[in-house]
Design a protein around this motif. Sequence first.
Motif, PDB file in Angstrom:
ATOM      1  N   GLY A  69       0.807  -1.224   0.000  1.00  0.00           N
ATOM      2  CA  GLY A  69       0.000   0.000   0.000  1.00  0.00           C
ATOM      3  C   GLY A  69       0.834   1.266   0.000  1.00  0.00           C
ATOM      4  N   GLY A  70       2.177   1.113  -0.028  1.00  0.00           N
ATOM      5  CA  GLY A  70       3.079   2.262   0.019  1.00  0.00           C
ATOM      6  C   GLY A  70       3.443   2.632   1.450  1.00  0.00           C
ATOM      7  N   CYS A  71       4.511   3.429   1.583  1.00  0.00           N
ATOM      8  CA  CYS A  71       4.936   3.792   2.949  1.00  0.00           C
ATOM      9  C   CYS A  71       5.298   5.268   3.068  1.00  0.00           C
ATOM     10  CB  CYS A  71       6.070   2.903   3.433  1.00  0.00           C
ATOM     11  SG  CYS A  71       7.573   3.065   2.476  1.00  0.00           S
ATOM     12  N   GLU A  72       4.875   6.089   2.120  1.00  0.00           N
ATOM     13  CA  GLU A  72       5.114   7.525   2.298  1.00  0.00           C
ATOM     14  C   GLU A  72       4.021   8.109   3.187  1.00  0.00           C
ATOM     15  OE1 GLU A  72       7.549   9.071  -1.635  1.00  0.00           O
ATOM     16  OE2 GLU A  72       5.586   9.915  -1.193  1.00  0.00           O
ATOM     17  N   LEU A  73       4.453   9.024   4.031  1.00  0.00           N
ATOM     18  CA  LEU A  73       3.506   9.739   4.881  1.00  0.00           C
ATOM     19  C   LEU A  73       3.728  11.224   4.635  1.00  0.00           C
ATOM     20  CD1 LEU A  73       1.374   9.537   7.178  1.00  0.00           C
ATOM     21  CD2 LEU A  73       3.269   9.700   8.803  1.00  0.00           C
TER      22      LEU A  73
END
Length: 258
Positions: free
Chosen positions: A236-240
């Motif tokens: 699901g991605g890991c950028e915040l």
Amino acid sequence: MAKSNIEWTETTWNPTTGCTKISTGCLYCYAETMSKRLKAMGMDKYKDGFKIAVHYNALNEPYKWKKPTVVFVDSMSDLFHNDIPFEFIKSVFEVMNNTPQHTYQVLTKRSERLMQIAPLLNWTSNIWMGVSVENEHVAERITHLVKTPAFIKFISCEPLIGPLYSLQLDLIDWVIVGGESGHKAREIKQEWIDYIYNKCQTHNVPFFFKQWGKKMHNMNMNDPTMLKGHKQYAKGGCELNGQIIQEMPRSAYKTKAN
Ligand code: SF4
């Protein structure tokens, strides 16, 4: 030694296997699914499926690892489960005490038992102790954790399935947050993550955002870490807010991050 896919560790060590569900965070337990799969594949260690089992022959594994390693203990179980005899837990601690070249990350949802027996265990500085906290209902686990003498105390909010507005960070060294994965994954909300991140910033506590879990729960559909080819790909991605935030405890020595 098998390399782990879990972003905040290097390998796993399972001196016990099996568990039972204790709170809503357990609903889609990965260890349960994997244990059943490994049983079906005929793996002797998982012949009892997800029933609690202790493995005396796994106790000497860390002695064989030459390179100092960050180890997630009992990724397929919960070391502080009531059905695991105290003497066995003590043996696991003795192995950790005798192998100071390795860093051990122990994570439990059985924080009450942890608190009760903690004074009877030897807490060398290579043992990081964590509790899983998926929502406000189980925040008491943090109160139990901080009563232990563990050198590094951490909280794993994965899967985060509700807000944690009462989060208590005194004496906490590290916080991990992650969304649930899998086709029935429950939603993680950006405002819950932002709240925890901001609180960590205010209290100077390292923060590690592991994954959104599912693309549909990620607020940024252009997050490049959703793509399997990306070197920091995460489910699901890991950028915040446009950043990858994967901090490790500051007082830790020899971690993946340094
Ligand atoms: S405590 Fe952990 S291992 Fe045990 S059932 Fe819950 S999620 Fe699975």
